[in-house]
Design a protein around this motif. Structure first.
Motif, PDB file in Angstrom:
ATOM      1  N   ILE A 140       0.862  -1.182   0.000  1.00 22.79           N
ATOM      2  CA  ILE A 140       0.000   0.000   0.000  1.00 22.79           C
ATOM      3  C   ILE A 140       0.894   1.226   0.000  1.00 22.79           C
ATOM      4  N   ASP A 141       0.801   2.010  -1.075  1.00 22.59           N
ATOM      5  CA  ASP A 141       1.652   3.184  -1.235  1.00 22.59           C
ATOM      6  C   ASP A 141       0.877   4.421  -0.798  1.00 22.59           C
ATOM      7  N   ALA A 142       1.316   5.045   0.290  1.00 21.72           N
ATOM      8  CA  ALA A 142       0.672   6.262   0.777  1.00 21.72           C
ATOM      9  C   ALA A 142       1.203   7.514   0.094  1.00 21.72           C
ATOM     10  N   ALA A 143       2.225   7.371  -0.742  1.00 17.99           N
ATOM     11  CA  ALA A 143       2.741   8.494  -1.520  1.00 17.99           C
ATOM     12  C   ALA A 143       2.049   8.526  -2.880  1.00 17.99           C
ATOM     13  N   ALA A 144       2.489   9.421  -3.751  1.00 20.18           N
ATOM     14  CA  ALA A 144       1.791   9.659  -5.018  1.00 20.18           C
ATOM     15  C   ALA A 144       2.283   8.789  -6.168  1.00 20.18           C
ATOM     16  N   ASP A 145       3.310   7.978  -5.941  1.00 19.92           N
ATOM     17  CA  ASP A 145       4.029   7.346  -7.045  1.00 19.92           C
ATOM     18  C   ASP A 145       3.173   6.539  -8.008  1.00 19.92           C
ATOM     19  N   HIS A 146       2.076   5.964  -7.534  1.00 18.31           N
ATOM     20  CA  HIS A 146       1.292   5.053  -8.371  1.00 18.31           C
ATOM     21  C   HIS A 146      -0.170   5.484  -8.529  1.00 18.31           C
ATOM     22  N   ARG A 147      -0.467   6.751  -8.264  1.00 18.00           N
ATOM     23  CA  ARG A 147      -1.849   7.230  -8.342  1.00 18.00           C
ATOM     24  C   ARG A 147      -2.276   7.613  -9.752  1.00 18.00           C
ATOM     25  N   LEU A 148      -1.364   8.201 -10.514  1.00 21.99           N
ATOM     26  CA  LEU A 148      -1.750   8.782 -11.795  1.00 21.99           C
ATOM     27  C   LEU A 148      -1.701   7.761 -12.922  1.00 21.99           C
ATOM     28  N   GLU A 149      -2.676   7.857 -13.830  1.00 17.66           N
ATOM     29  CA  GLU A 149      -2.697   6.988 -15.007  1.00 17.66           C
ATOM     30  C   GLU A 149      -1.802   7.533 -16.118  1.00 17.66           C
ATOM     31  N   SER A 150      -1.677   8.837 -16.192  1.00 18.76           N
ATOM     32  CA  SER A 150      -0.927   9.477 -17.271  1.00 18.76           C
ATOM     33  C   SER A 150       0.535   9.662 -16.890  1.00 18.76           C
ATOM     34  N   SER A 151       1.423   9.032 -17.650  1.00 19.87           N
ATOM     35  CA  SER A 151       2.853   9.225 -17.397  1.00 19.87           C
ATOM     36  C   SER A 151       3.252  10.664 -17.702  1.00 19.87           C
ATOM     37  N   HIS A 152       2.591  11.289 -18.680  1.00 23.74           N
ATOM     38  CA  HIS A 152       2.888  12.686 -19.006  1.00 23.74           C
ATOM     39  C   HIS A 152       2.551  13.597 -17.827  1.00 23.74           C
ATOM     40  N   ALA A 153       1.384  13.365 -17.208  1.00 22.58           N
ATOM     41  CA  ALA A 153       0.993  14.184 -16.055  1.00 22.58           C
ATOM     42  C   ALA A 153       1.974  13.984 -14.912  1.00 22.58           C
ATOM     43  N   TRP A 154       2.372  12.733 -14.668  1.00 29.01           N
ATOM     44  CA  TRP A 154       3.341  12.482 -13.585  1.00 29.01           C
ATOM     45  C   TRP A 154       4.642  13.228 -13.842  1.00 29.01           C
ATOM     46  N   GLU A 155       5.190  13.067 -15.038  1.00 29.10           N
ATOM     47  CA  GLU A 155       6.485  13.674 -15.351  1.00 29.10           C
ATOM     48  C   GLU A 155       6.401  15.197 -15.323  1.00 29.10           C
ATOM     49  N   SER A 156       5.237  15.753 -15.718  1.00 31.50           N
ATOM     50  CA  SER A 156       5.083  17.210 -15.728  1.00 31.50           C
ATOM     51  C   SER A 156       5.042  17.775 -14.316  1.00 31.50           C
ATOM     52  N   PHE A 157       4.374  17.088 -13.408  1.00 33.36           N
ATOM     53  CA  PHE A 157       4.172  17.631 -12.062  1.00 33.36           C
ATOM     54  C   PHE A 157       5.208  17.138 -11.049  1.00 33.36           C
ATOM     55  N   TYR A 158       5.814  15.970 -11.306  1.00 32.33           N
ATOM     56  CA  TYR A 158       6.745  15.413 -10.326  1.00 32.33           C
ATOM     57  C   TYR A 158       8.188  15.368 -10.825  1.00 32.33           C
TER      58      TYR A 158
END
Length: 343
Positions: free
Chosen positions: A95-113
């Motif tokens: 169970i990941d309490a951080a954000a690492d696996h929440r987003l479906e879009s890799s583009h959104a992840w890379e843009s914001f993180y």
């Protein structure tokens, strides 16, 4: 049957809150408690409120110290969970309490993180339409963020019922200082925070923005864009979100209230308050409950929803335990009987 559980990040606010809830859970046995910089210290030195666990020694957060448990909770900084989770077997519930696996879009992840996307896990917010079924039997779960939990539960029923428009959604939310974690930061000192409020992450740059948009888009069935502005309030914990959206043709205060009642009347932890009663963060401190109220601004043609949750409990640790219960086939409310504290 008792399930063994390890908690990483045990010295932080999120990890400590997970342990607080698990200490009262009837079906788990707490195993390793781990962290990095505090490895070797007594847990009670850093989390003195966890009296039953005070004499536990904190181990280093390594795969070797986490393997062998039925459940592993990763309460780590964003970006640290992916590599560690990859070393844990598929038979372990992670169970990941951080954000690492929440987003479906890799583009959104890379843009914001700003780092490589680690993939997408089932989303740990059971009250969203259709989400509870995806968590039953899951072996990997991404716990929802604290702001997204409060905003999504506030707006999702209106989007799912087609009663609001997907454009021009505006959210302003206040949170307590614990949302920034336990690390020492000058702008979070008591003398800086007490007696005032301040905005941050202004202009659509807060990292929870794509997660909110993702959840509302799922509920709506079309792309939703959100203007999200967080503010820092002089309190240790809690979130109060005010979310507004333009009414769809034919929507009314009655149809909206009926949609929310249909979604939440049978929920244990999400409560549509009686008309005229408004949520406060005080009502939910230390609990897995979320309170909300809605109104229609007839002059502006908008739905207004105010929702309140404890960012550390319902917004993090409570969501983790609730999702864990579903994954393990336990009663969903096990270990989550705490009510809010007043005054």
């Amino acid at each position: 049957m008792s399930f063994s559980i390890a908690v990483s990040g045990a010295s932080g606010y999120a990890g400590g809150e997970v342990l607080r809830l698990l200490a009262g859970h009837p079906d788990v046995e707490i195993g390793a408690v781990t962290a990095h910089s505090s490895a070797g210290e007594r847990l009670g030195t850093l989390q003195p409120h966890l009296v039953p666990l005070a004499d536990r020694l904190i181990s280093d957060t390594t795969a070797e110290n986490l393997v062998g448990h039925d459940v592993v909770v990763l309460a780590l900084p964003h970006g640290a969970s992916g590599a560690l989770a990859a070393q844990l077997g598929e038979d372990t519930l992670v169970i990941d309490a951080a954000a690492d696996h929440r987003l479906e879009s890799s583009h959104a992840w890379e843009s914001f993180y700003g780092s490589a996307h680690q993939g997408t896990w089932p989303y740990g917010l059971p009250e969203l339409p259709g989400q509870r079924e995806l968590l039953v039997g899951a072996r990997r779960i991404a716990v929802a963020g604290c702001y997204p939990t409060t905003v999504l539960l506030g707006l999702a029923p209106a989007f799912a019922a087609g009663l609001v428009e997907p454009e021009d959604v505006v959210v302003v939310a206040a949170t307590g200082t614990s949302g920034a974690g336990r690390a020492t930061k000058p702008h979070l000192l008591g003398s800086e925070v007490m007696g005032g409020m301040s905005p941050y992450g202004v202009g659509g740059v807060h990292r929870h923005t794509p997660e909110i948009e993702q959840g509302l888009s799922r509920a709506s069935g079309e792309q939703v864009r959100v203007s999200f502005t967080p503010t820092l309030a002089p309190m240790p914990r809690g979130i109060l979100a005010t979310s507004t959206a333009r009414l769809a043709p034919g929507a009314s205060a009655q149809s909206l209230r009926e949609a929310y009642a249909a979604q939440y009347d049978d929920e244990r932890f999400v409560h549509l308050l009686p008309e005229g009663q408004w949520p406060t963060t005080k009502q939910v401190v230390g609990s897995n409950h979320l309170m909300l109220q809605l109104a229609v601004d007839e002059r502006a043609g908008r739905l207004v929803v105010c929702s309140a949750a404890d960012n550390l409990t319902k917004g993090t640790a409570g969501g983790a335990v609730q999702s864990m219960n579903l994954a393990l086939g336990l009663p969903e409310a096990a270990g989550l009987g705490q009510l809010g504290v007043s005054p």
